[in-house]
Scaffold this active site. Structure first.
Site, PDB file in Angstrom:
ATOM      1  N   ASP A 268       0.862  -1.168   0.000  1.00 27.50           N
ATOM      2  CA  ASP A 268       0.000   0.000   0.000  1.00 27.50           C
ATOM      3  C   ASP A 268       0.908   1.230   0.000  1.00 27.50           C
ATOM      4  O   ASP A 268       2.133   1.134   0.093  1.00 27.50           O
ATOM      5  CB  ASP A 268      -0.972  -0.037   1.204  1.00 27.50           C
ATOM      6  CG  ASP A 268      -2.220   0.795   0.937  1.00 27.50           C
ATOM      7  OD1 ASP A 268      -3.271   0.527   1.538  1.00 27.50           O
ATOM      8  OD2 ASP A 268      -2.142   1.714   0.086  1.00 27.50           O
TER       9      ASP A 268
HETATM   10  C1  GLC Z   1      -4.340   4.224  -0.302  1.00 27.66           C
HETATM   11  C2  GLC Z   1      -5.260   3.094   0.055  1.00 27.66           C
HETATM   12  C3  GLC Z   1      -5.348   2.018  -0.994  1.00 27.66           C
HETATM   13  C4  GLC Z   1      -5.186   2.649  -2.364  1.00 27.66           C
HETATM   14  C5  GLC Z   1      -3.768   3.170  -2.451  1.00 27.66           C
HETATM   15  C6  GLC Z   1      -3.488   3.865  -3.785  1.00 27.66           C
HETATM   16  O1  GLC Z   1      -3.617   4.634   0.810  1.00 27.66           O
HETATM   17  O2  GLC Z   1      -5.033   2.447   1.306  1.00 27.66           O
HETATM   18  O3  GLC Z   1      -6.625   1.391  -0.838  1.00 27.66           O
HETATM   19  O4  GLC Z   1      -5.412   1.679  -3.368  1.00 27.66           O
HETATM   20  O5  GLC Z   1      -3.451   4.051  -1.390  1.00 27.66           O
HETATM   21  O6  GLC Z   1      -4.273   5.012  -3.891  1.00 27.66           O
END
Ligand code: GLC
Length: 721
Positions: A268
Site C-alpha cells: 500500500d
Molecule cells: C491508499 C489506500 C489504498 C489505495 C492506495 C493507492 O492509501 O489504502 O486502498 O489503493 O493508497 O491510492
C-alpha cells in the site's frame, strides 16, 4: 479511432517488435537496477507524474508501474518513452483506484453489497473496467475485500460488510467483472485483516487468533484467488506484532505456499517505508529487506527498493533469486495483459466518452437495488406519482459531490442526479421544493423554513446522513450518530405531525436510536452514485420495489460495537429475561442490534416455507439439498433475498450461533411461488480445528432459512464423515 502520429509510430514500433516475450531470457538480460525499476511504482494524475523526475526515471528504466496516471494521451505519451527509449523496452503498467466506477460512479461498494445482486455487481465492475481501460488504466486497485465489523472504521464503506461467506461471493463477482476483458487486472486488498483495526481507528493494530484470521479475514481473499485475481495489495496494519507489509506468514507461507497463487503483491501507499514507524525496521534498507524477503513484490511510492536493493544483494541480505522471483511475477503479469504486444491504449473510444447510456442505466438499477427499506409504518411508501407537492429537506437533498461517496474515480459531480433532481424528473407536474434545513456538521436550532416547507407539501423527504468524506480512508469516527443537528431537524419535522420518510445517505452503519423508534419510514440509500436521485426516486415512487438487505449489522449504539450476527454463544448466553443477571448482557441495552445482518423490508410480503432436507444425514462425499418454497403473498412484484444459515452446536472449538451458507435473490410476481434449492456439502461445515487444519466434526448441524440472519425456519441433519 483517433490516431495521433506519435501513437501511430509507437504502435508500428511496438507491433514490429512484438515477438512473444520470453520472460526468462528478458530476466537474464536485466541488470539489478533494471530489475529494481520493475518493482517501483510512482504516482501521478491526468497530466503525468507527480514526481518531477518521473520521466527521467522512466528513461532510466526505474518505473515498472504507476498509480493515478491516466488519460489515454498521457498514458500513451509516457508509454512511448518506456517502449522506445529504454534499453529493454519493457512497458509500464498503469494503475488507478477504480473502486466503484471510473467516470460513471456506481453506489459505494457497501451499498452495492446491500443489493445482494451478484450479477449486477459483476456488471458494474465490468463497466468500470471498460471506462478505465479507455483511459489507459489497465490495473485497478479493487475490489477491497476487507471484512469489517466496526462501523467506526471509515473504510467499511469500501467493502462488502461483515460476513466472510457473502464477502467471498462479492469478491468473486467483482474480480470477474473487473478482469472480464482480460486487459485489466484487479487487486484484492488490503491483505490482511485491515478491517480489524482496534477501536475502528484507521491504520491501527489488528491482533487476533490464527483461527479468526483464517475463518473471518482470509476467505474473501481466497475467493479472489480462486477467481484468478492478478494482484494483491499488502495492508498498512500490523497483525499481532508483524506488519502485513513484512509478514512472511501471510505473504508467502499462505499466499504462495498454501494457496499456490502466482500473482503480484503491491504494497500500500508507502507501507514499506512505514515499517520504520512500525518499529520493525531501523532504516529504509531494513524496510526494503523485510518487505522484499517477506513477499511484497512492488513498492508503492516509497523508494526503499530502488535505493537499497542493489546494496542488499551485495551484502547478501537479499538473494538474487528473491529479487528475480518478484520481477518474474511482474513481467508475467504484463505478458498476461498483452502489454508487450499492445502497450498503448486506443484514444477517443466510445467508453472514453463517459457515461454511455447503458452505464448510466446500470448505475440507476444498481442505485435502486442497493436501497434497503428499514421501516415503513402504515405502508407510507411507496408514494403515489400523482402527488402535487414534495418537500425535500436536509443537507444531502441536493448534494452532487456526496452522492459519489469516497474513492469516486474520475467521477464528475456535474454528472450526478441528486435526490432533488431525481424527484423533479420523476414528477414533472409536481411542485418539488428543497430546504437544506441544516448542514451535515454544526449546530443549528432554527428550523422554521424547513418546518414551513414540510407543512406545505404532500410528501416530505428528509435527506440526512454523512458527507462523503466522513467515510473512506482516514475517516474513522468515535460516534456513529447522525452528525450535527440532523436529529433535531428530523424531530422538528416530526413535531408537525406530517408523515415523512428519512432517506439515509451514509458510508457506515449509523446508530439511529430515536429515528428508528419514531420516524414512520426509513430508506437506507448509502451513497448511490451518478444515478442516485433517479434510482432512489424509482424506489420512493414505486417503480422499483426495494429488495436490499443489510450486509452489516446496525448497532443500537456504539457501546455494542463490535456487534455482528455470526458471534459466539458464550458460556452464559442471555435468554433475554430482564431478571437474568449473570448472563452475557448489558444493564442498559438489549444484546440485539437495531437491525440485523440480512435485514430489509419490501413493499410486498414473502412467505418462506420451513426448510426441507434431501436427506437426514450428509457424508463427506454426498452433498445435501435444502429446499424452501418462497411465495409473494402481496399485491406487488418484488424480489426477496432468501438466506440459508447453519449452526454447528457442538464442535472441537466454539462455533458461531449462525453462519451464512447460501443466498438466493428471487424475483416473484404477486401470488407467484418459487422453490429455492441450496446445496450444502462438507466444505460448508469446515472450521479451523483445535490443532490447526480445516476439519468438519461428525454430529448434528442446524439449518435456518429465512429473509435475514434472524431466520426462524429450522431443520437439522447429521454429518457423518
Ligand atoms: C491508499 C489506500 C489504498 C489505495 C492506495 C493507492 O492509501 O489504502 O486502498 O489503493 O493508497 O491510492
Amino acid at each position: 479511432m483517433k490516431l495521433t502520429l506519435p501513437t501511430l509510430l509507437g504502435l508500428l514500433t511496438a507491433s514490429a517488435l512484438a515477438q512473444p516475450v520470453d520472460i526468462e531470457s528478458l530476466l537474464q538480460q536485466m541488470t539489478t537496477e533494471e530489475k529494481l525499476g520493475q518493482l517501483m511504482q510512482i504516482g501521478g494524475d491526468h497530466q503525468g507524474f507527480s514526481d518531477k523526475d518521473g520521466m527521467e526515471m522512466v528513461r532510466a528504466s526505474q518505473v515498472g508501474s504507476t498509480l493515478g496516471v491516466r488519460g489515454a494521451a498521457t498514458v500513451n505519451r509516457i508509454q512511448k518513452v518506456a517502449v522506445t527509449e529504454t534499453r529493454l523496452k519493457i512497458p509500464i503498467l498503469f494503475a488507478f483506484d477504480v473502486i466503484h466506477g471510473y467516470r460513471t460512479i456506481f453506489p459505494v461498494p457497501l451499498g452495492e453489497a446491500a443489493s445482494f445482486d451478484l450479477k449486477g455487481m459483476e456488471e458494474t465492475a465490468a463497466a468500470a473496467s471498460r471506462e478505465a481501460y479507455a483511459h489507459g488504466v489497465k490495473w485497478t486497485f479493487a475490489p477491497m475485500v476487507d471484512i469489517a465489523r466496526d462501523p467506526r472504521w471509515g473504510r467499511v464503506v469500501e467493502g462488502a460488510g461483515e460476513d466472510p461467506y457473502y464477502g467471498s461471493l462479492v469478491a468473486r463477482a467483482r474480480v470477474k467483472g473487473f478482469q472480464r476483458s482480460g486487459k485489466v487486472v484487479a487487486c484484492a486488498k488490503h491483505w490482511v485483516a485491515y478491517g480489524a483495526a482496534e477501536a475502528g481507528r484507521d491504520y491501527n493494530t489488528a491482533d487476533m487468533s490464527e483461527r479468526t484470521l483464517r475463518e473471518v479475514y482470509f476467505p474473501p481473499f481466497k475467493a479472489a484467488v480462486d477467481a484468478k485475481v492478478g494482484t494483491f495489495m499488502s495492508s498498512f496494519n500490523e497483525i499481532g506484532g508483524v506488519p502485513a507489509s513484512a509478514n512472511r506468514f501471510t505473504l508467502t507461507d499462505v499466499l504462495r505456499g498454501e494457496w499456490k497463487w502466482d500473482g503480484v503483491v503491491v504494497s500500500d501507499f508507502t507501507s514499506v517505508e512505514e515499517l520504520i514507524k512500525h518499529g520493525i525496521a531501523g532504516t529504509p534498507a531494513e524496510a526494503c529487506e523485510a518487505a522484499l524477503n517477506a513477499g511484497v513484490d512492488i513498492e508503492m511510492v516509497s523508494r526503499t527498493y530502488l535505493k537499497n536493493g542493489a546494496r542488499l544483494i551485495k551484502d547478501g541480505k537479499l538473494s538474487q533469486a528473491t529479487l528475480d522471483e518478484s520481477v518474474r511475477r511482474v513481467l508475467r503479469l504484463k505478458k498476461r495483459l498483452g502489454l508487450f504486444e499492445d502497450p498503448y491504449v486506443p484514444e477517443g473510444t466510445q467508453a472514453a466518452n463517459f457515461l454511455i447510456p447503458e452505464h448510466r442505466q446500470l448505475a440507476r438499477v444498481s442505485a435502486a437495488r442497493s436501497c434497503v427499506l428499514l421501516k415503513n409504518d402504515k405502508n407510507l411508501l411507496p408514494y403515489s406519482k400523482n402527488v402535487k407537492s414534495v418537500a425535500i429537506i436536509g443537507p444531502l437533498g441536493d448534494s452532487q459531490q456526496d452522492m459519489m461517496g469516497s474513492w469516486n474515480g474520475d467521477g464528475q459531480k456535474k454528472d450526478v442526479t441528486t435526490l432533488l433532481a431525481g424527484v423533479r424528473a420523476r414528477l414533472p407536474g409536481a411542485r418539488v421544493t428543497f430546504v437544506k434545513g441544516c448542514p451535515v456538521h454544526g449546530v443549528v436550532t432554527d428550523f422554521k423554513t424547513a418546518v414551513a416547507a414540510a407543512k406545505a407539501a404532500d410528501v416530505v423527504l428528509l435527506a440526512v446522513g454523512e458527507d462523503a468524506d466522513m467515510s473512506g480512508e482516514a475517516a474513522s469516527r468515535t460516534s456513529i450518530d447522525l452528525p450535527g443537528s440532523q436529529l433535531a431537524l428530523i424531530q422538528a419535522i416530526h413535531a408537525t405531525g406530517k408523515p415523512y420518510t428519512v432517506v439515509l445517505m451514509n458510508g457506515r452503519p449509523l446508530a439511529l436510536g430515536w429515528v428508528a423508534d419514531k420516524s414512520p419510514a426509513i430508506l437506507e440509500t448509502w451513497f448511490a452514485g451518478t444515478e442516485a436521485g433517479n434510482g432512489i426516486a424509482d424506489v420512493l415512487f414505486g417503480d422499483v420495489n426495494p429488495s436490499g438487505k443489510l450486509p452489516i449489522t446496525f448497532p443500537r449504539n456504539l457501546g455494542q460495537v463490535p456487534i455482528y450476527y455470526n458471534s459466539k454463544n458464550t458460556g452464559r448466553p442471555w435468554s433475554g429475561k430482564k431478571n437474568e443477571k449473570y448472563a452475557s448482557r448489558y444493564l442498559d441495552v438489549l444484546n440485539s442490534p437495531q437491525y440485523v445482518f440480512g435485514y430489509g423490508l419490501s413493499y410486498t410480503r414473502f412467505a418462506i416455507s420451513a426448510p426441507r432436507l434431501s436427506a437426514a444425514t450428509m457424508d463427506a462425499s454426498s452433498p445435501l439439498t435444502v429446499s424452501v418454497e418462497v411465495k409473494n403473498v402481496g399485491n406487488r412484484a418484488g424480489a426477496e433475498v432468501v438466506q440459508l444459515y447453519i449452526q454447528d452446536p457442538v464442535a472441537g472449538v466454539t462455533r458461531p450461533v449462525r453462519e451464512l451458507r447460501g443466498i438466493e435473490r428471487v424475483e416473484l410476481a404477486p401470488g407467484e411461488t418459487r422453490t429455492v434449492n441450496f446445496t450444502l456439502s462438507r466444505k460448508d461445515l469446515l472450521y479451523w480445528g483445535p490443532k490447526g487444519g480445516w476439519v468438519a466434526d461428525p454430529g448434528e448441524v442446524l439449518v435456518y432459512v429465512g429473509n435475514s440472519s434472524a431466520a426462524t425456519g429450522k431443520a437439522s441433519f447429521r454429518y457423518v464423515p
